[in-house]
Every structure is written in C-alpha cells, then in structure tokens.
Design an enzyme around this catalytic site. Sequence first.
Site, PDB file in Angstrom:
ATOM      1  N   LYS B  96       0.875  -1.171   0.000  1.00  0.00           N
ATOM      2  CA  LYS B  96       0.000   0.000   0.000  1.00  0.00           C
ATOM      3  C   LYS B  96       0.909   1.217   0.000  1.00  0.00           C
ATOM      4  O   LYS B  96       1.715   1.406   0.913  1.00  0.00           O
ATOM      5  CB  LYS B  96      -0.919   0.021   1.235  1.00  0.00           C
ATOM      6  CG  LYS B  96      -1.720   1.328   1.298  1.00  0.00           C
ATOM      7  CD  LYS B  96      -2.609   1.450   2.514  1.00  0.00           C
ATOM      8  CE  LYS B  96      -2.954   2.919   2.731  1.00  0.00           C
ATOM      9  NZ  LYS B  96      -3.768   3.142   3.934  1.00  0.00           N
ATOM     10  N   GLY B 157      -8.083   9.333   9.566  1.00  0.00           N
ATOM     11  CA  GLY B 157      -8.445   9.527  10.968  1.00  0.00           C
ATOM     12  C   GLY B 157      -9.512  10.574  11.216  1.00  0.00           C
ATOM     13  O   GLY B 157      -9.822  10.884  12.360  1.00  0.00           O
ATOM     14  N   GLY B 185     -10.695   7.846   6.316  1.00  0.00           N
ATOM     15  CA  GLY B 185     -11.728   8.834   6.601  1.00  0.00           C
ATOM     16  C   GLY B 185     -13.064   8.260   7.018  1.00  0.00           C
ATOM     17  O   GLY B 185     -13.996   9.011   7.292  1.00  0.00           O
ATOM     18  N   ASN B 206      -8.972   1.806   9.790  1.00  0.00           N
ATOM     19  CA  ASN B 206      -8.232   1.397  10.980  1.00  0.00           C
ATOM     20  C   ASN B 206      -8.769   2.071  12.248  1.00  0.00           C
ATOM     21  O   ASN B 206      -9.323   1.442  13.136  1.00  0.00           O
ATOM     22  CB  ASN B 206      -6.743   1.734  10.778  1.00  0.00           C
ATOM     23  CG  ASN B 206      -5.830   1.184  11.869  1.00  0.00           C
ATOM     24  OD1 ASN B 206      -4.620   1.261  11.738  1.00  0.00           O
ATOM     25  ND2 ASN B 206      -6.338   0.624  12.950  1.00  0.00           N
ATOM     26  N   THR B 207      -8.650   3.416  12.282  1.00  0.00           N
ATOM     27  CA  THR B 207      -8.909   4.130  13.531  1.00  0.00           C
ATOM     28  C   THR B 207     -10.315   3.890  14.086  1.00  0.00           C
ATOM     29  O   THR B 207     -10.486   3.716  15.288  1.00  0.00           O
ATOM     30  CB  THR B 207      -8.697   5.642  13.322  1.00  0.00           C
ATOM     31  OG1 THR B 207      -7.477   5.829  12.615  1.00  0.00           O
ATOM     32  CG2 THR B 207      -8.608   6.365  14.647  1.00  0.00           C
TER      33      THR B 207
END
Lengths: 356, 261
Positions: B96, B157, B185, B206-207
């Site tokens: 990535k 994030g 996002g 992820n976040t």
Amino acid sequence: MAPSKTYSDNSKRPTPEAISIVGASVAGTWQALAFAQAGCPVTLYERHSGDLVGATSYWAGGMLAPDCEAEVSEPLVARLGHRSLALWRDALPGTRFEGSLVVAHTRDRADFERFARLTPGHARLDAAGVAALEPALAGRFRDGLFYAAEGHVEPRRVLPMLYRRLAELGVVLRFGEEVAPHELPGTVIDCRGLAAQDALPELRGVKGEVVIVESRDVTFTRPVRLLHPRWPLYVIPREDGRFLIGATSIESEDDRVSVRSALELMTAAYALHPAFGEARIVEIGAGLRPAFPDHAPRVTVEGRILRVNGLYRHGFLLAPALAELTAAFVVDGQQDDEVIHAGAPAHRRAPEEVLS
Amino acid sequence: MLTFYGQEVASRLLIGTALYPSPTIMQQAIKASGAAIVTVSLRREAAGGKAGDAFWSLIRDTGARVLPNTAGCRTVREAVTTAELARELFGTPWIKLEVIGDDETLQPDVVGLVEAAALLTREGFNVFPYCTEDLTVAGRLIDAGCEVVMPWAAPIGSAKGIVNPAPLALLRARFPDVPMVIDAGLGAPSHAAHALELGYDAVLLNTAIAKAGDPVAMAEAFRLAAEAGRTAYEAGLMAPRDFASPSTPVVGTPFWHAATS
C-alpha cells in the site's frame, strides 16, 4: 486459567522461606519489600549497578494513573493500580500525590471527549480551573480533566529510597551480578523484564522513548497529558526544574531513539507550552517495555520459580500490588486467579513440584 | 469474486493493525471483521533484524494476508525504500503506497505517488496507491501499472465519511473494471455501507475500529455494514428523485389540488 489444587501445597511450606529475586527494577524491588515485610529472608540480584542505568525503570515516567490508563487498559490494570496507589502512599508517607491533568487543543476536541468517555474518576475543568491547578497553562486551554486520585513518583529517586528500606529490613542486595533464575536455590521470583524472553516466549518489547529537559520558565505541580490523534504525550515535573517528556510506543525491540521520535516529542511539548522551546535537553533515551499480547501483567508459576512480568507501560503502577499478591500466594497460598497463572514447568528441580 | 492482482479476496473489508489497546484485542477484532487482508505500517527502525518480529508474528497468527503500508513517508525515495524493506520482511510484492504531501491533513502527494508507483511497478511490486478522488490522478496511476486504486473518503483519521460523493461516483463510473477501495476517513459503519453502495469494491479503515470503546464489536459492525452495502449495490439501489412519488396513486384527488396543496 484453571486453578490447580497443587497451589494449596504452598500453604504447607515451612515459613519463613528463603526467597531469591532476580531484577531490582521496580517490579523486583517491590517483590523484595513484600517478602521482607512477610518475614522471609530475601536476596535481591541485579545485573546493573545500583543506579539502574540501562534498565527500563531508569527511563520510566513513574506515573500512578490508574484512571487515565483505563483509556487503553484492561480492568485488571485499574484494580491493581488503585491498590498500588495505596501501597505507594504507605511506603512514602511524606509524599503528596497531586493528581494528574489532561488537556487538548480545541481542534482535538474529539480526542478530548473520547478520553473523558473512556476514563473514570475525573472532574471537568474550565479555563479558570486549569489555570488554578497549573498557572503555567493559564490562557492556553479552554478545558481540562482533573484526576484527583492519581499521583506520580520519580523513579530515579524512589528506587534508591526503597533499596535503603530493604537494607534496613535485612534484604541482601547484590548489584552488578547477573544470575540465571533456575540456578538459584529455593523459591525464585524472576523479575527480569524483557530479559526473561528465554522463559516467556510470548513476551515482546515495546519501545518507549523519552526526553528529559530542564526549564526555569515553566513549573508544573503534576503530570500533564496532552491529547493528540497522532502524538499523545505527557510531561512530568521532576526535581531541579527538570521535566520528563514521554513517551512513544513503537513495536520494536531496537533501543535507540530515532530523530523522528525526538522531533515528535519535543514538538508536542512545545505545543503544550512554548517555553519548552527554550528548555535545555538533558537526556534522551529509550526503554523496552515487557508486554504480553493482552498487555496485562502475569505471575507465571513454574514449580519453584515465579515469573512476574508483562508490566508493559505500567511498571510503577502495578509493581506494589503484584508484589503483594505474589507474596500472599507464596507465603499464605492465596491465589488471585486473574494474576497468578500456571506456566509450563520449565527449569524444574524436583518432579513433585511440577504443576498439573 | 473480487480479485487484487490475480488473488481472490474473500472479504470486502480491509482493516489496519495500528492503535489497538493490545495485540490480543487486535487479533479478536480482525477475526470479528472477517477481513482477509490487513495493512501493517512499517517504521524504518522496526525493519532491521528482529526488531519488530514479535508483533509481526502476532499479525501473521491471524491468518490474514498482510498488505504492508508505507505510512508516514513524505518523499518518493523514502516510500520506495520502505516498500523494499517491507517486501523483504513480509515476503510479499503487495504494497500500500502512501506518499504524504501535507502533515496536517495527511493528504496524499499525488505527484510523488504517481512517480513512486511507476518506480515500484518496474521493480515488480503490486502497488495499492492511496490517492484522492481525482480522476486524472487515478488514470495516471493505472497507466503506471496499478491494478488497484484506493481513493480516500476523507483525510486519514477524520471520521467524516464520504465528503465528495459525486467525484467518487464519477471515478467509479469511468474505471468500472479496475478494483477500487475506499481508504481512509471512514468513521461509522454507515460510511462503509455508503462506499459499497456507490459501487466501490471494498473499504479499508483502521482508527474507527481500533479506537472504538469496544474494538471487537465495532469490527463486527463494519463487517455487517460492508456486507449490507455490497448486497444493496448488487440488488440495485433505487435512484433518488427530485419529488415524492407515491407508491399508491391517490385516486380521486384532482391534479390541480395536488399542485397547489
């Protein structure tokens, strides 16, 4: 982990029994204190010299913050942490614990609210409240969270103090001696931190980097945490106008400080208070926190060897309560199922000591 | 079946491995998410020797395929070097590619991204570029050899969800045969469903999972949302209209009354 009936045999051991402890960082030092107070003859071995340069505790922040740590920790950490706070108060009767303060810049409001939601034991402060607690931060933050029950200790000051206490209690302190736990006689408490990877394969090191600066322009009374989505940090006041700025958390067993980390830590401190821009850098260093995959501490029982490890970023917060539970297990046969685990019976001396 | 660089992919949810309270919770969240691919951010210092081995093996234990990430790289050179280290460490040509152009928003440097993608493709990498919704940039990345494109929903994030749906819909329509993943996002499961309803092939986040109060439950919620969004896309969504269209005609209402009421 199913409790084994073999554990109850411990209560039949003759007391006081001789205890050898390996590692005189915060975990081992508190073990020595707990066993000495229980009336056992104790010998404490440490491979480093008495100032512990090179040990993880040397770089520790020394925060006693069970409420703040609830943001990312298992409930066990809060339970042991609150008990440890009481034990630290008993051990340091002249020390005032001043709580801890959490702030965030307005743009990181979402992180501030998240932290407030995930942690107990705080009071919300407005700008005047923040300024009343820490006048150096007057006018800089519109909101704060105050954790009144928390405290902090200065690792490089309290460990020597505890060594003197141990000597008074008759503990034999043997610094500069590297010993292997299985070569020692009797009951052995292995508090070697990451060096115990040979016996605890799940243990890994998580790098934490810190910067120590000196400033005459800023005064804090208590640890201050600055929340940030990428660079959360704390600044802990120490004696002589010094501050510890910490800490990174990196999945690496490399123990050198990267330029990027140093930049991030110092930039975040500057964002907390611009006067840190004029501070003098005293030291930069890194420690490797010993962690199990669940980030909870364990006492692993392997016959006569008990391995106290996985204190991760909570060494000073967890060591007293873990020592109390370990001594209660060995001396009185009391078993805390959340902490005391049966381990693979490696390095055993006699077959009858093997746990089923 | 969705394929990335010839590999069939069983799940339309890809998740990151950073920021969890502990590796144990990370492993449980990966399992609950059903993700078949996880991204791993590589810091240069963690690449040498056995430095990060213990953590990498906890990720490998999940059985998910690893997509290493050049997170935080600011230059083409840095991204290429990190990609080379990742290939050595994880034994995969997948990467990535992130080239960050702005420290505040972590917005991709799309110029550097195209350059790095071309370099890495020539070196035999399978590049998954993290880009914006810009149509021309996506075209250049495909020209450079990228077989997958990963436009953002919003800054990393930020939890804002899809802020520019029209250009993302256009991008999807212009390259219908290129696998496309909405990356970054996303804050809520409904954002993931929205991305898949727009016809994107998968989402990566992820976040929103790692920093949830209960990451494992949130991973499950995102799994369900991704399935819902994809199923809805395949079922054929009702097109929005400019005025209400009653499903049952109101017989007997004179049309001039309807027009003035």
